[in-house]
Design a protein around this motif. Structure first.
Motif, PDB file in Angstrom:
ATOM      1  N   LEU A   9      36.232  37.918  34.566  1.00  0.00           N
ATOM      2  CA  LEU A   9      35.859  38.880  35.607  1.00  0.00           C
ATOM      3  C   LEU A   9      35.391  40.184  34.990  1.00  0.00           C
ATOM      4  CD1 LEU A   9      36.059  38.381  38.703  1.00  0.00           C
ATOM      5  CD2 LEU A   9      37.451  36.801  37.387  1.00  0.00           C
ATOM      6  N   VAL A  10      36.020  40.582  33.885  1.00  0.00           N
ATOM      7  CA  VAL A  10      35.604  41.804  33.198  1.00  0.00           C
ATOM      8  C   VAL A  10      34.194  41.633  32.640  1.00  0.00           C
ATOM      9  CG1 VAL A  10      36.139  43.403  31.326  1.00  0.00           C
ATOM     10  CG2 VAL A  10      37.992  42.333  32.608  1.00  0.00           C
ATOM     11  N   ASN A  74      39.411  59.120  39.835  1.00  0.00           N
ATOM     12  CA  ASN A  74      38.226  58.782  40.620  1.00  0.00           C
ATOM     13  C   ASN A  74      37.508  57.559  40.066  1.00  0.00           C
ATOM     14  OD1 ASN A  74      38.631  60.939  42.354  1.00  0.00           O
ATOM     15  ND2 ASN A  74      37.314  62.323  41.196  1.00  0.00           N
ATOM     16  N   GLY A  75      37.373  57.497  38.745  1.00  0.00           N
ATOM     17  CA  GLY A  75      36.682  56.361  38.151  1.00  0.00           C
ATOM     18  C   GLY A  75      37.337  55.042  38.482  1.00  0.00           C
ATOM     19  N   ALA A  76      38.664  55.023  38.497  1.00  0.00           N
ATOM     20  CA  ALA A  76      39.385  53.784  38.789  1.00  0.00           C
ATOM     21  C   ALA A  76      39.424  53.478  40.280  1.00  0.00           C
ATOM     22  CB  ALA A  76      40.811  53.877  38.240  1.00  0.00           C
ATOM     23  N   ALA A  80      37.901  50.222  42.399  1.00  0.00           N
ATOM     24  CA  ALA A  80      38.898  49.280  42.899  1.00  0.00           C
ATOM     25  C   ALA A  80      38.955  49.244  44.426  1.00  0.00           C
ATOM     26  CB  ALA A  80      40.277  49.634  42.355  1.00  0.00           C
ATOM     27  N   THR A  81      38.197  50.098  45.094  1.00  0.00           N
ATOM     28  CA  THR A  81      38.213  50.117  46.561  1.00  0.00           C
ATOM     29  C   THR A  81      36.855  49.695  47.123  1.00  0.00           C
ATOM     30  OG1 THR A  81      37.762  52.509  46.485  1.00  0.00           O
ATOM     31  CG2 THR A  81      40.050  51.821  46.740  1.00  0.00           C
ATOM     32  N   TRP A 114      38.644  46.220  34.846  1.00  0.00           N
ATOM     33  CA  TRP A 114      37.325  46.859  34.892  1.00  0.00           C
ATOM     34  C   TRP A 114      37.429  48.265  35.466  1.00  0.00           C
ATOM     35  CZ3 TRP A 114      32.947  47.051  32.690  1.00  0.00           C
ATOM     36  CH2 TRP A 114      31.895  47.753  33.267  1.00  0.00           C
ATOM     37  N   ALA A 115      38.254  48.441  36.507  1.00  0.00           N
ATOM     38  CA  ALA A 115      38.473  49.785  37.052  1.00  0.00           C
ATOM     39  C   ALA A 115      39.083  50.687  35.994  1.00  0.00           C
ATOM     40  CB  ALA A 115      39.377  49.714  38.284  1.00  0.00           C
ATOM     41  N   LEU A 116      39.992  50.147  35.189  1.00  0.00           N
ATOM     42  CA  LEU A 116      40.599  50.899  34.084  1.00  0.00           C
ATOM     43  C   LEU A 116      39.530  51.312  33.082  1.00  0.00           C
ATOM     44  CD1 LEU A 116      43.759  49.846  32.103  1.00  0.00           C
ATOM     45  CD2 LEU A 116      41.652  50.330  30.898  1.00  0.00           C
TER      46      LEU A 116
END
Length: 255
Positions: A9-10, A74-76, A80-81, A114-116
């Motif tokens: 997925l990454v 914010n980046g994460a 993720a939303t 990926w959000a991380l």
């Protein structure tokens, strides 16, 4: 539930976002604009302020670590939303993913990772700007990036867990309702002592408050035992987010 292949997925996210890199990096500039606008413009009117250890520091040095924490958040959160909701509800990506050996936990870990990564990129870029401006004067600042990664992971996990409960795009107003007050009131621009006791307790419940405390401690060099509690907050937050997100995805996709 888990096949140990979340890296797929990454890799997919990397390949997709390689074509939309401008959209990915655009979120880095918002806290940077705040840094220049408030840190330098507004900071000229304020002058020096009292730092975490009681020492006098410039206002821009006081605000910059808080904006670094907000940048990682914010980046994460946004990845993720908003992005996750589109993949889940409209692109039906995860229905196709579950036709492979991957399970719901692979999806949760892969998307949160990926959000991380996105949050870490924002944090790295912001730290580079701070270094160039001479705002990193403590040896403890070398731990600011690992701390930003942990913060991004926790916010990404929590954001993904919350997204699994959303029904339509209108629900994303609640995301802004949570993020904007946190950004404004979590001691980003002024110390917590300006609040009455009851409000201080409420602010200390905000995740961003703990992120800012960690970043200010590391960037200014005033590190004490309380930082362990702040970091533990994010470890628990990340674990809860991963568990809830994986279970909710399993319920939504395997039902």
């Amino acid at each position: 539930m888990y096949a140990g292949r979340s890296r797929a997925l990454v890799e997919r996210s990397f390949l997709v976002n390689r074509r939309t890199w401008l959209q990915v990096v655009s979120g880095f500039f918002e806290p940077l604009f705040f840094l220049f606008g408030l840190g330098f413009g507004f900071g000229k009117l304020i002058g020096d302020v009292v730092g975490p250890g009681g020492e006098t520091i410039s206002y821009v040095a006081y605000v910059a670590p808080a904006l670094l924490a907000a940048s990682a958040m914010n980046g994460a959160v946004y990845d993720a939303t908003f992005n996750l909701f589109f993949k889940l509800k409209y692109a039906k990506l995860y229905d196709a993913v579950l036709a492979t050996p991957l399970g719901p936990l692979d999806i949760a870990i892969g998307e949160i990772t990926w959000a991380l990564i996105r949050g870490a990129l924002y944090g790295t870029g912001f730290l580079t700007v701070m270094l160039g401006m001479g705002l990193l004067t403590s040896p403890w600042a070398v731990f600011a990036l690992p701390a930003a990664i942990l913060i991004a992971f926790a916010f990404g996990a929590l954001g993904m867990a919350c997204t699994t409960f959303m029904r339509s795009w209108h629900d994303f107003d609640l995301v802004q309702l949570a993020l904007v007050p946190m950004f404004l009131f979590s001691t980003t621009f002024y110390p917590i002592t300006v609040y009455p006791g009851a409000v201080q307790f409420a602010v200390k419940c905000f995740p961003l408050y703990h992120a800012i405390e960690v970043m200010r401690a590391l960037c200014t060099g005033y590190v004490d035992a309380s930082i362990v509690g702040h970091l533990a907050y994010f470890v628990v937050m990340a674990l809860v987010g991963v568990v809830v997100a994986s279970r909710r995805l399993g319920k939504l996709l395997l039902a």
